[in-house]
Design an enzyme around this catalytic site. Structure first.
Site, PDB file in Angstrom:
ATOM      1  N   ASP A 195      -7.858   8.342   6.038  1.00  0.00           N
ATOM      2  CA  ASP A 195      -7.750   7.405   5.226  1.00  0.00           C
ATOM      3  C   ASP A 195      -7.666   6.401   5.974  1.00  0.00           C
ATOM      4  O   ASP A 195      -8.311   5.459   5.110  1.00  0.00           O
ATOM      5  CB  ASP A 195      -6.579   8.056   4.656  1.00  0.00           C
ATOM      6  N   HIS A 234      -1.440   4.028   9.132  1.00  0.00           N
ATOM      7  CA  HIS A 234      -1.995   2.792   8.641  1.00  0.00           C
ATOM      8  C   HIS A 234      -1.690   2.492   7.496  1.00  0.00           C
ATOM      9  O   HIS A 234      -2.212   1.194   7.322  1.00  0.00           O
ATOM     10  CB  HIS A 234      -3.574   3.750   8.346  1.00  0.00           C
ATOM     11  N   ASP A 260       0.902   9.474   3.052  1.00  0.00           N
ATOM     12  CA  ASP A 260       1.033   8.134   3.797  1.00  0.00           C
ATOM     13  C   ASP A 260       2.612   7.794   4.482  1.00  0.00           C
ATOM     14  O   ASP A 260       3.910   7.902   4.017  1.00  0.00           O
ATOM     15  CB  ASP A 260       1.615   7.264   2.880  1.00  0.00           C
ATOM     16  N   HIS A 291      -2.491  14.920   1.348  1.00  0.00           N
ATOM     17  CA  HIS A 291      -1.862  13.563   2.656  1.00  0.00           C
ATOM     18  C   HIS A 291      -1.532  12.582   2.402  1.00  0.00           C
ATOM     19  O   HIS A 291      -1.171  12.717   0.800  1.00  0.00           O
ATOM     20  CB  HIS A 291      -3.437  12.299   2.319  1.00  0.00           C
TER      21      HIS A 291
HETATM   22 ZN   LIG Z   1      -3.225   6.991   3.626  1.00  0.00          ZN
END
Ligand SMILES: [Zn+2]
Length: 1026
Positions: free
Chosen positions: A196, A447, A74, A72
């Protein structure tokens, strides 16, 4: 606390490992093969839906555990996008995406059984462009064979609360286009993957369905909701994303992942984790294989109890994991081998396999079950009784506004690029380009970006990216405006009009104002520009003088020129402004009302004006449609009238603040960037009264309210306006008293609203909210304020069934109705404590100075039956406001000698009807445009007129700047022809649904159903320069 809520409060399990020495994974990568892998998958294509041909074989009579190896990544959070990509500042967070992708590719090549899923195209595309052709070929093979699968495929994994649907569509289109261009159909994601984001919007499900996704998996939902879903076996179901679109158009199969997105406890084999690797050498004193296998078998069986099929999924990865992918894969290889060996050894009925989200989904689909249907959304999200993630709806309000303003500007840039053709990209002002702003806007949808949940330096970098994207768009606008107007001017962009700053208009004797209208209908807009102390003459495109006014701002003494501009659809009008020689302006003094103290008035000019005796009669502003009355004692708004509809509503509006919790005996949870937790339910007044000043001219009526040193507001009416405009200025929020503050604007009315209020979903459809209630489970309300907050992306309203009071916002904010007749919006927050979700900073914005934030609320009072017409059309005007470009008045030079300049232009030969929104008009290729048309009313929403009816358009000859020579319809993200698109079918328990077969595309008759968006790729030929 739910199983996935970490008591430590960390946002994700894997993200915060200590930095540690690193050894090269490249060294262990096998040499790239000379020939592409010749792994042959023998599955018969006839039994597999498109995109699922490469899925692994499962065992029908066993529990199949799908291991999904994933990372994941970001797109900015604790580090900037570039710091994450290159692995800089690993002392802040050990994370380097380039190494992750290097390492994963090597590990995949080492064993054809291994699979991996990748998500964020902002990172992958950057990595891809840095690879050799040989590596690219190898990766193409991995993708073709299903060993590297893309899920979601957007530029980022976007936030769902503070994002606007237009920007979501744009960012998904950008990422999916990269995949389509690079890997063709092999790379097209079948599964949407929002593991997420902090709560999930219904509109997001609708958009994913319209993009052609077969299913959707996510990680976070309210802990109470999750418990109920587990008990009722509703972790997987069909989500009906739209109340208007005919099922299954917006139906999306949706699954809640069992462990958020983390690996099970004790089974994290990343360099960032501390779990023991599998030791399968029985002679070793560290031997643990037998215990781990037993543990795993129990885990799999326990987990599968909450799901309906004989398949279950385990997410084997987390934040920025797989930088040394061999560690993960080596242990997963062993796990699979050891667990499956039990089938022979002792008749175990558990089968473990490398899988992917799509292959797991495919097995669920093959199960041919009937699924329950969800019609509401997954807001708000709480991971504990006092942990509501409703603060981020408002966090970083200035960044949220900059993002929304940039959306507006990007659409203007895209449209002018489409209208002017290649002349927009190469012209007298240099190389114009919409791509950098398009990419920056895509990044902002992440996000942790527009959500306001990144560290301060990362938020600063997001703003930097937007600013960097504006510059080439400004070049593009200059090229396009010169081409379309036939005149090369010294164009100027004034970026600080919100603080009344514009050097050109404040110094020039004469200048031009080019007003570009991105809507498909004519608009009238009051132009306001700061000017010097003179009298000005304003002329419209035909040379006729138009009424204008110079108004002195009571708070700043700055003079602003006002005139109403009329601008045709998808076009511009050029107004000329010149000083009248010899005349100094003598603006009429503001009518004054004051209470208690005059200390805030500094200008001597205004002190003179204060000699006017305070009048005892009511203070009212009024135009032909609206009147607003203010309490003579308090200076607060007290009543609003809709004169046209003969409606009167007492409305009291004031600013309050919640004292942010720093934790108490119930919970140590503090209010922070993510979490909203007020210390007490009742907010405190910023001030119970306001000093007021009045400005009244023929072109504007304003009541200036001053509540405190850090809170003021202008309540405004222009002629012809059907709403009341409240321009608030809040900040810097003082925190010298050591209290974090969350500031709201609250409207109190006498409406009997029965616990109900309404909020938009990503700026599109409306959802009903009921106080202290969730539609699908019995809520135990533990935070009466924060637990009733919802995202307000564009509007919130209350109604008693007869009258409706609607507030439109200019950015995303949190909002609620905490008592009947009341409605509030959180406008700004400044906090002294971190909320323990990983960001590790209090939301101070900024530490020393704090932040001024200015914004607008538009208030509409309507009959409930006709309210949609007002708020739909006004929200569209706010989102795509006219763009002002200035030019000095010296007169330009001809763009083309043969062309006479024009001061007005429309890109449309006829306006679109009011229920049709031109959502996208953008360049797609050298002679190709992307066009999206949207029906902007919901089914039954306009109960009096016919704006909720289907509408049919004729696209032939619609555009004046180009001719459409061919038209193809695609799915919403433009990565698939609609005629060839097919989605997996699911059976909802409300009855079977059937995907309609697309009818033949007729450019002369394009019909839009309520809330329908249709997406086209149009081949075009631009009109020759005449
Ligand atoms: Zn995230």
């Amino acid at each position: 606390m739910g199983a996935d809520a970490r008591p430590s409060g960390e946002r994700a399990a894997g993200g915060r490992g200590a930095a540690r020495p690193w050894t090269s994974s490249r060294a262990r990568c096998p040499a790239l093969p000379l020939l592409p892998f010749l792994v042959v998958f023998l599955a018969a294509p006839s039994v597999r839906a498109a995109g699922y041909e490469t899925c692994p074989t499962v065992k029908p009579n066993m529990l199949n555990v799908h291991l999904v190896a994933h990372t994941h990544d970001d797109v900015g959070w604790l580090k900037t996008v570039d710091q994450y990509f290159y692995g800089i500042h690993n002392n802040v967070q050990h994370a380097g995406v380039q190494y992750i992708l290097d390492s994963v590719i090597c590990s995949l090549l080492a064993d054809p059984a291994r699979r991996f899923v990748y998500v964020e195209m902002a990172f992958f595309s950057r990595w891809w462009h840095q690879q050799t052709k040989a590596t690219q070929d190898v990766v193409r093979d991995l993708v073709r064979q299903g060993r590297l699968e893309f899920a979601n495929g957007g530029w980022v994994m976007n936030d769902e609360a503070s994002t606007h649907y237009g920007a979501i569509i744009d960012q998904m289109t950008l990422g999916l286009r990269f995949l389509e261009d690079t890997f063709g159909n092999d790379g097209r994601p079948r599964v949407a993957w929002h593991i997420d984001p902090f709560g999930h919007s219904r509109e997001q499900a609708s958009l994913f369905a319209q993009m052609g996704f077969d299913g959707f998996f996510f990680g976070r939902l309210d802990y109470q909701d999750k418990l109920v879903r587990k008990a009722k076996l509703e972790m997987e179901q069909v989500w009906r994303g739209s109340a208007s679109l005919k099922p299954p158009a917006a139906d999306l199969f949706t699954g809640v992942l069992p462990n958020m997105y983390n690996p099970p406890d004790n089974l994290c084999w990343d360099v960032l984790c501390a779990d023991k690797p599998i030791v399968d050498d029985r002679r070793s004193p560290e031997y643990n294989a037998e215990n781990l296998v037993a543990y795993f078998l129990k885990l799999a069986k326990d987990q599968s109890q909450f799901y309906r099929t004989n398949h279950t999924v385990m997410t084997m990865g987390s934040d920025f994991q797989y930088e040394n992918a061999d560690m993960w894969f080596k242990n997963l290889d062993k796990l699979i081998q050891l667990v499956n060996a039990q089938q022979q050894a002792n008749g175990s009925r558990v089968n473990v396999l490398y899988s992917t989200p799509a292959c797991y989904l495919w097995e669920l689909n093959k199960a041919k079950l009937t699924w329950s249907v969800k019609q509401d959304d997954f807001f708000p999200y709480a991971d504990g009784p006092h942990m509501f993630w409703t603060g981020y709806f408002t966090s970083r309000p200035a960044l949220k506004r900059y993002e929304r303003l940039s959306y507006n500007f990007l659409q203007v840039c895209n449209q002018l690029e489409a209208l002017a053709g290649p002349a927009a990209n190469r012209g007298p002002y240099g190389a114009g380009d919409s791509a950098p702003l398009n990419e920056a806007m895509a990044v902002l949808q992440h996000h942790d970006a527009v959500s306001g949940t990144s560290k301060q330096h990362v938020a600063d970098d997001y703003a930097r990216q937007l600013a960097a994207g504006w510059t080439p768009c400004e070049v593009l606008l200059s090229n396009a405006l010169a081409r379309l107007s036939g005149s090369k001017e010294m164009f100027t962009f004034c970026h600080n009009l919100n603080t009344s700053l514009c050097p050109l208009s404040q110094t020039a004797k004469s200048f031009q104002v080019i007003v570009y209208n991105p809507l498909a209908r004519k608009v009238n807009r009051m132009v306001r520009l700061p000017v010097s102390k003179h009298v000005f003459l304003v002329k419209d495109p035909s040379g006729a003088v138009v009424p204008s006014d110079v108004v002195t701002m009571p708070s700043s003494n700055v003079q602003e020129l006002l005139f109403s501009a009329s601008v045709p659809a998808l076009g511009f009008s050029i107004y000329s402004v010149s000083q009248v020689p010899g005349w100094r302006s003598r603006p009429r003094p503001p009518e004054s009302r004051f209470q208690k103290s005059l200390s805030w008035i500094k200008s001597s000019f205004h002190v003179r004006s204060l000699l006017v005796k305070p009048s005892s009669h009511d203070l009212t502003i009024q135009n032909e449609y609206i009147s607003a009355r203010f309490d003579p004692d308090t200076g607060l708004l007290m009543e609003m009238k809709n004169l046209e509809q003969d409606l009167l509503l007492p409305v009291r509006q004031a600013f309050y603040w919640y004292n942010a919790s720093t934790g108490n005996q119930l919970s140590s949870q503090a209010s922070g960037a993510y979490i909203f937790r007020p210390n007490q339910q009742k907010p405190l007044f910023v001030s119970q009264w306001a000093q007021t000043r009045v400005v009244k001219t023929a072109l504007v009526q304003e009541v200036h309210q001053n509540f405190s040193a850090w809170c003021s507001q202008v309540v405004r009416l222009y002629p012809g306006q059907r709403h009341l405009e409240l321009e608030w200025t809040v900040g810097p929020i003082p925190v010298g008293d050591n209290w974090g503050k969350e500031v709201i604007s609250r409207f109190d009315t006498s409406l009997e609203t029965k616990g109900l209020f309404f909020t938009d979903s990503n700026g599109r459809e409306i959802l009903e909210r009921r106080r202290d209630y969730r539609p699908t489970w019995q809520l135990n309300q533990t935070e009466p304020v924060a637990g009733n907050y919802y995202p307000v992306n564009s509007r919130i309203y209350i109604t008693d069934g007869n009258m409706q009071l609607t507030v439109l916002t200019d950015r995303s904010q949190g909002g609620s109705s905490l008592s009947d007749g009341s409605m509030e919006l959180m406008v700004h927050r400044r906090l002294l404590r971190d909320d323990n979700r990983g960001v590790g900073e209090p939301l101070l914005e900024s530490e020393n100075t704090g932040l001024w934030v200015r914004g607008r609320h538009l208030v509409l009072l309507d009959k409930a039956r006709t309210a949609a017409v007002g708020h739909r059309l006004q929200a569209e005007k706010e989102l795509l406001a006219p763009q002002l470009v200035l030019a000095s008045g010296g007169g330009g030079t001809p763009y083309h000698l043969a062309v006479s300049p024009r001061k007005q232009f429309s890109g449309l030969r006829r306006e679109l009807p009011p229920n049709v929104h031109l959502l996208t008009l953008a360049r797609w290729g050298p002679e190709m445009l992307l066009l999206r048309l949207e029906h902007q009313f919901a089914l039954g929403e306009d109960m009096v007129g016919n704006l909720s009816s289907p509408v049919t358009l004729d696209l032939r000859d619609l555009f004046s700047a180009f001719t459409i020579t061919d038209l193809k319809e695609t799915t919403l993200a433009a990565n698939q022809l609609r005629a060839k698109a097919s989605r997996l079918q699911w059976t909802p328990n409300t009855g079977p649904t059937l995907e309609p077969s697309p009818s033949r595309l007729d450019p002369a008759g394009i019909t839009l159903q309520p809330m329908e968006i249709r997406t086209f790729l149009a081949s075009v030929r631009w009109e020759e320069e005449s």
